[in-house]
Structures are given as structure tokens and as C-alpha cells.
Motif scaffolding. Structure first.
Motif, mmCIF file in Angstrom:
data_model
loop_
_atom_site.group_PDB
_atom_site.id
_atom_site.type_symbol
_atom_site.label_atom_id
_atom_site.label_comp_id
_atom_site.label_asym_id
_atom_site.label_seq_id
_atom_site.Cartn_x
_atom_site.Cartn_y
_atom_site.Cartn_z
ATOM 1 N N PHE A 1 0.840 -1.220 0.018
ATOM 2 C CA PHE A 1 -0.147 0.045 -0.020
ATOM 3 C C PHE A 1 1.015 1.371 -0.020
ATOM 4 C CE2 PHE A 1 -2.918 -3.263 1.280
ATOM 5 C CZ PHE A 1 -4.208 -2.730 0.619
ATOM 6 N N GLN A 2 2.121 1.074 -0.208
ATOM 7 C CA GLN A 2 3.155 2.207 -0.524
ATOM 8 C C GLN A 2 2.532 3.165 -1.289
ATOM 9 O OE1 GLN A 2 6.103 1.764 1.349
ATOM 10 N NE2 GLN A 2 6.247 4.006 1.002
ATOM 11 N N GLY A 3 2.374 4.553 -0.737
ATOM 12 C CA GLY A 3 1.833 5.730 -1.489
ATOM 13 C C GLY A 3 0.217 5.776 -1.620
ATOM 14 N N LYS A 4 -0.263 4.841 -0.952
ATOM 15 C CA LYS A 4 -1.884 4.902 -0.877
ATOM 16 C C LYS A 4 -2.185 5.307 0.524
ATOM 17 C CE LYS A 4 -2.381 2.754 -4.804
ATOM 18 N NZ LYS A 4 -2.833 3.353 -6.049
ATOM 19 N N SER A 5 -3.570 6.176 0.261
ATOM 20 C CA SER A 5 -3.771 6.607 1.640
ATOM 21 C C SER A 5 -5.327 5.784 1.842
ATOM 22 C CB SER A 5 -4.087 8.182 1.736
ATOM 23 O OG SER A 5 -4.833 8.403 0.286
ATOM 24 N N VAL A 6 -5.526 5.804 2.988
ATOM 25 C CA VAL A 6 -6.839 4.820 3.426
ATOM 26 C C VAL A 6 -7.623 5.401 4.598
ATOM 27 C CG1 VAL A 6 -7.683 2.684 3.836
ATOM 28 C CG2 VAL A 6 -5.445 2.648 2.705
ATOM 29 N N LEU A 7 -8.589 5.842 4.453
ATOM 30 C CA LEU A 7 -9.743 6.331 5.509
ATOM 31 C C LEU A 7 -9.964 5.165 6.337
ATOM 32 C CD1 LEU A 7 -11.272 8.472 7.053
ATOM 33 C CD2 LEU A 7 -12.660 8.437 5.135
ATOM 34 N N VAL A 8 -9.839 5.156 7.621
ATOM 35 C CA VAL A 8 -10.464 3.841 8.618
ATOM 36 C C VAL A 8 -11.172 4.443 9.629
ATOM 37 C CG1 VAL A 8 -9.932 1.729 9.715
ATOM 38 C CG2 VAL A 8 -8.445 2.398 8.039
ATOM 39 N N THR A 9 -12.501 4.022 9.555
ATOM 40 C CA THR A 9 -13.333 4.533 10.566
ATOM 41 C C THR A 9 -13.385 3.502 11.748
ATOM 42 O OG1 THR A 9 -15.426 3.635 10.027
ATOM 43 C CG2 THR A 9 -14.945 5.740 9.059
ATOM 44 N N GLY A 10 -13.589 3.794 12.813
ATOM 45 C CA GLY A 10 -13.310 2.963 14.149
ATOM 46 C C GLY A 10 -11.951 2.426 14.225
ATOM 47 N N ALA B 1 -6.628 -2.780 14.179
ATOM 48 C CA ALA B 1 -5.909 -3.781 13.609
ATOM 49 C C ALA B 1 -5.701 -3.473 12.221
ATOM 50 C CB ALA B 1 -6.319 -5.116 13.982
ATOM 51 N N THR B 2 -6.600 -3.054 11.726
ATOM 52 C CA THR B 2 -6.696 -2.672 10.249
ATOM 53 C C THR B 2 -5.976 -1.603 9.940
ATOM 54 O OG1 THR B 2 -8.969 -3.366 10.007
ATOM 55 C CG2 THR B 2 -8.059 -2.146 8.180
ATOM 56 N N ALA B 3 -6.056 -0.500 10.672
ATOM 57 C CA ALA B 3 -4.894 0.675 10.522
ATOM 58 C C ALA B 3 -3.603 0.513 11.076
ATOM 59 C CB ALA B 3 -5.447 1.636 11.759
ATOM 60 N N LYS B 4 -3.134 -0.429 11.682
ATOM 61 C CA LYS B 4 -1.702 -0.807 12.081
ATOM 62 C C LYS B 4 -1.339 -1.797 10.608
ATOM 63 C CE LYS B 4 -0.587 -2.152 16.361
ATOM 64 N NZ LYS B 4 -0.863 -2.290 17.797
ATOM 65 N N LEU B 5 -2.211 -2.569 10.399
ATOM 66 C CA LEU B 5 -1.812 -3.451 9.232
ATOM 67 C C LEU B 5 -1.562 -2.577 7.983
ATOM 68 C CD1 LEU B 5 -1.089 -6.598 8.663
ATOM 69 C CD2 LEU B 5 -3.211 -6.915 7.786
ATOM 70 N N LEU B 6 -2.321 -1.569 7.550
ATOM 71 C CA LEU B 6 -2.155 -0.858 6.600
ATOM 72 C C LEU B 6 -0.846 -0.078 6.581
ATOM 73 C CD1 LEU B 6 -6.057 0.352 6.163
ATOM 74 C CD2 LEU B 6 -4.492 -0.726 4.277
ATOM 75 N N ALA B 7 -0.663 0.586 7.765
ATOM 76 C CA ALA B 7 0.535 1.178 8.003
ATOM 77 C C ALA B 7 1.798 0.483 7.880
ATOM 78 C CB ALA B 7 0.360 1.989 9.348
ATOM 79 N N GLU B 8 1.828 -1.006 8.189
ATOM 80 C CA GLU B 8 2.830 -1.767 8.095
ATOM 81 C C GLU B 8 3.183 -1.877 6.636
ATOM 82 O OE1 GLU B 8 2.699 -6.062 9.547
ATOM 83 O OE2 GLU B 8 2.406 -5.020 11.188
ATOM 84 N N ARG B 9 2.064 -1.916 5.866
ATOM 85 C CA ARG B 9 2.211 -2.357 4.449
ATOM 86 C C ARG B 9 2.324 -0.982 3.618
ATOM 87 N NH1 ARG B 9 -0.988 -7.737 4.167
ATOM 88 N NH2 ARG B 9 0.013 -8.903 6.119
ATOM 89 N N GLY B 10 2.703 -0.035 4.351
ATOM 90 C CA GLY B 10 3.242 1.142 3.660
ATOM 91 C C GLY B 10 2.019 2.333 3.389
ATOM 92 N N ALA B 11 0.735 2.130 3.838
ATOM 93 C CA ALA B 11 -0.303 3.161 3.572
ATOM 94 C C ALA B 11 -0.272 4.388 4.828
ATOM 95 C CB ALA B 11 -1.532 2.416 3.919
ATOM 96 N N GLN B 12 -0.591 5.491 3.867
ATOM 97 C CA GLN B 12 -0.919 6.536 4.799
ATOM 98 C C GLN B 12 -2.213 6.538 5.293
ATOM 99 O OE1 GLN B 12 1.068 9.201 6.156
ATOM 100 N NE2 GLN B 12 -0.508 9.530 7.251
ATOM 101 N N VAL B 13 -2.472 6.268 6.740
ATOM 102 C CA VAL B 13 -3.904 6.192 7.452
ATOM 103 C C VAL B 13 -4.259 7.337 8.039
ATOM 104 C CG1 VAL B 13 -5.123 4.812 9.252
ATOM 105 C CG2 VAL B 13 -3.289 3.602 8.103
ATOM 106 N N VAL B 14 -5.693 7.519 7.610
ATOM 107 C CA VAL B 14 -6.355 8.574 8.156
ATOM 108 C C VAL B 14 -7.307 7.779 9.125
ATOM 109 C CG1 VAL B 14 -8.116 10.423 7.976
ATOM 110 C CG2 VAL B 14 -6.464 9.966 6.178
ATOM 111 N N ALA B 15 -7.080 8.094 10.385
ATOM 112 C CA ALA B 15 -7.999 7.400 11.407
ATOM 113 C C ALA B 15 -9.106 8.022 11.919
ATOM 114 C CB ALA B 15 -7.019 7.010 12.373
ATOM 115 N N VAL B 16 -10.307 7.531 11.924
ATOM 116 C CA VAL B 16 -11.435 8.230 12.356
ATOM 117 C C VAL B 16 -12.065 7.648 13.604
ATOM 118 C CG1 VAL B 16 -13.864 8.953 11.852
ATOM 119 C CG2 VAL B 16 -11.606 9.266 10.171
#
Ligand code: NDP
Length: 241
Positions: free
Chosen positions: A3-12, A20-35
Motif C-alpha cells: 500500500f506504499q503511496g496509498k492513503s486509506v480512511l479507516v473509521t473505528g 488492527a486494520t489501521a496498523k496492518l495498513l501502516a505496516e504495508r506502507g499506507a498513509q492512514v486517516v484514522a477516524v
């Protein structure tokens, strides 16, 4: 680093499956927007991963729309926040019903509208995962409002998949069985009730949040490029029993 270079909005994203999803996404390179609702959860998440945080009560429609508008643009959306209340059907109040529906069904719609409007306006593809539940298929006692809200979320997912699919935005729901999070502690703390549920799961265990997060990442990624409109059980085989 898929997910390098990808941004993901995660609610909850404060607790349980969303965290767990936010952390896994970050581990795989995503920029997370946590809500989420509780600021302390976001503070502690920020100490674990690099993310942008937005505090909002998703039961409030106007505040939800404002938060979602502030969160976009993002490449992908995970509607994970959810809530429950345990009441026998005869005791469910309209207040409880409306509140659960607002968080579990209406908020995913509002957030997805803001996400998808931006993608459609810019002509770019996308993917949404709505976190539903096996409760959408089963009439669990004392879960009337919750089951109804998740059944409606599956139905909403199908309509979104139909309309947004034409814009190359895929929309899928996942339907986990009991997953070991703070919510499960609230809903399944009665050992007899938990044992009955467990006896129907051929794999012989409840899900870990990471089991569910892996499926969410798969459904966001291009590896699931032809999956659209699913209500996918993540249940160790519960639904075949
Ligand atoms: P948790 O209660 O562990 O976490 C839910 C997260 O959503 C928390 O961060 C919570 O914040 C947030 N949230 C809840 N209500 C609101 C609100 N009104 N506004 C903003 N944020 C809110 O739940 P799970 O991780 O277990 O559940 C995640 C999703 O998975 C839910 O949609 C749930 O229905 C679904 N699910 C869970 C299963 C399970 O057994 N755990 C099984 C099947 C589906 P706060 O704590 O601050 O309220």
C-alpha cells in the motif's frame, strides 16, 4: 509494502478490528486517516503508527459529513466503526434502534458518499470495504437493532457496488463471526452463549482482529480486482453449520 503511496480512511480505528486494520495498513506502507470517537485511542494509535486523526461521533450525521469531507481525498475507505446494544426484541427502544442504525448503517453511507463523490469527480478508481457481521444473516437473540443495521449495510453495499462499480469503485462487505475485541467482550461474555457460538465454528476458534484485517486489505487491493458487491463471511465456516 503493497500500500506504499496509498492513503486509506479507516473509521473505528481506535479499537478492535479498525485499529488492527489501521496498523496492518501502516505496516504495508499506507498513509492512514484514522477516524473514531475517543481521542485517547487516537493519541495512542499515533504513538504506534504515523497517521492523521479525526475525532467525531458518527451517530451525528452533520458532524460525520464534515469529518468525512475533511478526511478526503483518500485512495481507499474502510467503514469499520460499529456499535451494539443487547436488548430482547420486546424491549428495544426507538432511541436505541435509531442510534445503532445511525452508527452502523447511516454513517458508512455518509462517509462513502464523501469518499466516492471525490473519486467520481476526479475520474479515479477506488475501493470501499464495509465491515458488516454474520449477524446480518442470523437472527441472534437480543441483537434486533444490530442485526437489522448490518442487514441494511449489506443491502446498501450491493447498491453502492452497482452504482459505483460503473465508476470503477468496488464496494464489498465483510461479515466476521465473533472477533476478539472490546465489542465481543460486551456481546459474548456469557460463557454458555459463547460456547454455543464456538461449537458452530468448524475451525474451533473465534477470529482475531488481524484475521479480519487481512481480508479487508485483500478486498481493498487490486488483487481482488473482480470482486464487487460481496457480503463475505470471515467466520471459520460458521455459516455452513
Ligand atoms: P470495538 O468496539 O472494539 O471498536 C469499535 C470502534 O468503533 C471503536 O474505536 C469505537 O470508538 C468506534 N466507534 C463506535 N461507535 C462510534 C461512534 N458513534 N463514533 C465514532 N466511532 C465509534 O468493535 P470491533 O472492533 O469489535 O468492531 C468493529 C466492526 O466490526 C463493527 O462494525 C462491528 O459491528 C463489526 N463486527 C464485530 C464483531 C466482533 O465480534 N467483535 C463481529 C462482527 C462484526 P469508541 O470506543 O470510542 O466508541
Amino acid at each position: 509494502m503493497e500500500f506504499q503511496g496509498k492513503s486509506v480512511l479507516v473509521t473505528g480505528a481506535g479499537k478492535g478490528i479498525g485499529r488492527a486494520t489501521a496498523k496492518l495498513l501502516a505496516e504495508r506502507g499506507a498513509q492512514v486517516v484514522a477516524v473514531t470517537r475517543t481521542k485517547e485511542d487516537l493519541d495512542s494509535l499515533e504513538s504506534e503508527i504515523d497517521c492523521r486523526s479525526i475525532v467525531v461521533d458518527l451517530a451525528d450525521a452533520a458532524a460525520t459529513r464534515k469529518a468525512a469531507a475533511a478526511a478526503v481525498p483518500v485512495d481507499y475507505l474502510v467503514n469499520c466503526a460499529g456499535t451494539t446494544a443487547l436488548d430482547p426484541f420486546l424491549d428495544v427502544t426507538t432511541e436505541t434502534f435509531d442510534w445503532i442504525y445511525a452508527v452502523n448503517t447511516r454513517a458508512p453511507m455518509i462517509v462513502a458518499q464523501e469518499y466516492a463523490r471525490d473519486r467520481v469527480n476526479r475520474g479515479v478508481p477506488g475501493a470501499i470495504v464495509n465491515v458488516s457481521s454474520v449477524s446480518s444473516f442470523i437472527g441472534f437473540a437480543d441483537h434486533a437493532a444490530y442485526c437489522a443495521s448490518k442487514g441494511a449495510l449489506d443491502a446498501l453495499t450491493r447498491v453502492m457496488a452497482n452504482e459505483l462499480g460503473r465508476h470503477q469503485i468496488r464496494v464489498n462487505a465483510i461479515n466476521p463471526t465473533v472477533t476478539l475485541t472490546p465489542m465481543a467482550t460486551k456481546a459474548w461474555s456469557d460463557p454458555e452463549k459463547a460456547a454455543r457460538m464456538l461449537s458452530r465454528i468448524p475451525l474451533g476458534r473465534f477470529a482475531d482482529p488481524e484475521d479480519v484485517a487481512e481480508v479487508i486489505l485483500y478486498l481493498l487491493s487490486d488483487r481482488s480486482a473482480m470482486l464487487n458487491g460481496l457480503a463475505l463471511p470471515v467466520d471459520g465456516g460458521f455459516m455452513i453449520n
